[in-house]
Design a protein around this motif. Structure first.
Motif: not given
Length: 605
Positions: A335-358
């Motif tokens: 259950g914890a993994l099911a919660l953490v994985l979507p949050w982790a995916a969104l976090t990675v995507l967001s920071y990918g945008i930040i790192l690439i955007g600059g």
């Protein structure tokens, strides 16, 4: 200079408070404990000067118009107006009042961030060493993120012309919309941002849960789920409650995410900002909204105390404790993994945008042509007649911000530790009032605090406006509640027999605190230092009115770039701040270390 005179007045007041504490000790107050008396008296004076006084000056505007006339008769009508408490969105198609919107958003954000933070903490502390390192790094990232950045990343991903939106339209024919602007977008951004704060609080509590208690449950043939439900869960209740409280209050006080994503969904923090800085410039209206927000936060604090109750949550005592933490039940782990994985995916995507955007020309228009133009604009270097010249437009704000954070973080942590220790370990008359005093500054949105500081400290005898000192003072007393709550949460699991054993050996209160309690509070110290340092760098709503051309701050600079649509430059600056804060956070953790409780290492097999 006026501010040096004001500092002398404050120092004189602290000296008088120290004298008063000595007299109170001799009179038998505070159980004749001079150390506790001094801490309470001096902290109370500082909180009165830098919390109660400016807020009181600001709130007077709720009952006074611009001409100085009292408006007591109309204050109640304005407080209970439909645009504040209206529930039209529930019963019909009319919008809800701003207070109802804020309560709904804060409740959802508090529950969501606490739930995700709890799942992260369970996997990091009980899920094995393989997950611990990656989850800790991933959970720290949103903490070290400047404001506006997560909101901008979400817009770039899910906006009407966002990357994900375009892909969903091309692949599945889903019509483009502006669904991200409003409650869904603000809630999504806040959950991503506030989950690490919940993780820091709950993981520290889980680390202090005595494995001996869990092993006792297993010896009595309790199933892993039964041990988790009856032993582990009750012992982390204070941390769960504190995480929800901080998530709720952070959501109420959040300014950057609603400013970028709220659309027509009005909340208290932005409403107050526009009441003060907008075309209407209605300080009385802003004060009414601030009173509403204060009442909401006090209500949540009371509910939290009622839920925790007066039960004991002690699990670390002076006895030997070398057991192994219980493994997570299979269902809880999945259950914890099911919660953490979507949050982790969104976090990675967001920071990918930040790192690439600059490092691309324009990430907002999906122009991925490599370019360092944005870094050259902000952090350019050149050679002049006098040598190296910091020619970039962002250098001044960066140097000022780092100086403010370096001064404010240790002060915030020290005051928070002292306040939390006094509240948690010592009983004296007025303790509840003192505890409320340490938390009240977190109940007011940053925009109001900034304006309150300008109103209160712009004239003698306390004239700090326009100085470096007023920014530091604002951040210290704004972030102090986190240090207090982290200390209280950690101390709730340390047996008082540790203090009593030290007292039996005739150690003073200050020696007991320094030699016995303080080493066991390293998780709380790390949490407070990390939060104070990163929030000193990422604060915007509380300091946007206090920054000047001489003392400009990174977040104010970024806000200016966002306002004029220079998203790429804002993202480039933010990526620099993220790298700096990550390095400083890792240095803090390495320098302070972790509390060692004499437990065996968990097998990696």
């Amino acid at each position: 200079m006026p501010w040096t005179q004001s500092s002398a007045y404050v120092a004189g007041g602290c000296a008088l408070a120290a004298v008063a504490s000595v007299l109170a000790t001799r009179a038998g107050a505070f159980k004749s404990d001079a150390a506790i008396s001094g801490v309470v008296c001096i902290l109370s004076l500082l909180l009165a000067i830098f919390v109660i006084y400016p807020i009181g000056r600001m709130l007077l505007a709720a009952f006074v118009d611009e001409r100085g006339n009292w408006l007591i008769q109309t204050a109640a009508a304005r407080f209970f107006s439909a645009d504040i408490w209206g529930a039209g969105c529930i019963t019909g198609s009319v919008r809800c009042g701003v207070a109802i919107n804020s309560i709904a958003l804060a409740t959802l954000a508090g529950v969501g961030s606490t739930l995700f933070g709890f799942a992260l903490a369970l996997l990091a502390e009980r899920g094995g060493r393989r997950l611990r390192g990656s989850l800790r790094v991933l959970s720290i990232l949103p903490v070290v993120t400047p404001p506006f950045v997560i909101g901008l990343a979400i817009i770039i991903l899910f906006g009407r012309t966002g990357i994900v939106t375009q892909l969903m339209s091309d692949w599945f024919g889903i019509a483009r919309s502006r669904w991200i602007y409003g409650l869904p977008g603000v809630l999504l951004a806040q959950v991503v941002c506030f989950t690490p704060l919940a993780f820091l609080l709950i993981s520290g509590a889980l680390r202090l849960v005595s494995p001996t208690l869990e092993e006792a449950g297993q010896v009595l043939r309790g199933s892993p789920w039964h041990v988790f439900r009856t032993v582990t869960w009750p012992l982390v209740r204070p941390a769960i409650a504190n995480a929800f409280l901080l998530g709720f209050v952070e959501s109420l006080a959040d300014f950057a995410n609603p400013l970028v994503l709220s659309g027509n969904f009005e909340v208290l923090s932005t409403k107050i900002f526009f009441a003060i800085a907008g075309a209407q410039h209605d300080a009385s209206r802003a004060a009414i909204l601030a009173v509403t927000l204060l009442l909401l936060t006090v209500g949540v604090f009371a509910l939290q105390q009622r839920w925790i109750g007066k039960a004991s949550y002690t699990s670390v005592s002076g006895k030997g404790d070398s057991g192994l933490p219980a493994t997570l039940p299979t269902g809880v782990k999945w259950g914890a993994l099911a919660l953490v994985l979507p949050w982790a995916a969104l976090t990675v995507l967001s920071y990918g945008i930040i790192l690439i955007g600059g490092v691309v020309k324009d990430i907002g228009r999906f122009d991925l042509t490599p370019s360092l133009q944005h870094f050259e604009t902000g952090f350019g270097l050149s050679w002049g007649a006098g040598g190296l010249v910091f020619s970039g437009s962002a250098w001044n704000s960066l140097f000022t911000t780092l100086g403010v954070a370096a001064v404010a973080a240790p002060l915030t942590t020290a005051l928070g530790l002292l306040g939390g220790y006094v509240v948690s370990r010592h009983a004296f008359k007025g303790r509840r009032a003192f505890e409320f005093l340490t938390m009240v500054n977190f109940a007011v949105p940053g925009t109001v605090i900034g304006v309150a500081y300008i109103v209160a400290f712009n004239v003698p005898p306390l004239e700090f406006t326009g100085t470096f000192a007023i920014i530091v003072l604002c951040l210290v007393f704004r972030n102090m509640p986190v240090g207090v709550r982290a200390t209280v949460s950690a101390l709730s699991q340390l047996d008082r027999s540790l203090d009593e054993a030290s007292a039996t050996l005739r150690a003073s209160t200050s020696r007991t605190f320094a030699r016995v309690i303080l080493p066991l509070l390293r998780p709380a110290i790390i949490a407070s230092l990390v939060f104070s340092f990163t929030h000193a760098i990422t604060a915007v709503s509380a300091v946007i009115f206090l920054a000047t051309a001489q003392h400009n701050l990174s977040t104010v600079y970024i806000a200016g770039r966002v306002e004029v649509g220079e998203y790429a430059l804002a993202i480039a600056y933010s990526s620099v701040l993220i790298v700096i804060m990550l390095a400083c956070v890792l240095l803090i953790q390495r320098f302070i270390g972790n509390a060692e409780l004499g437990r065996r290492a968990v097998s990696t097999a």
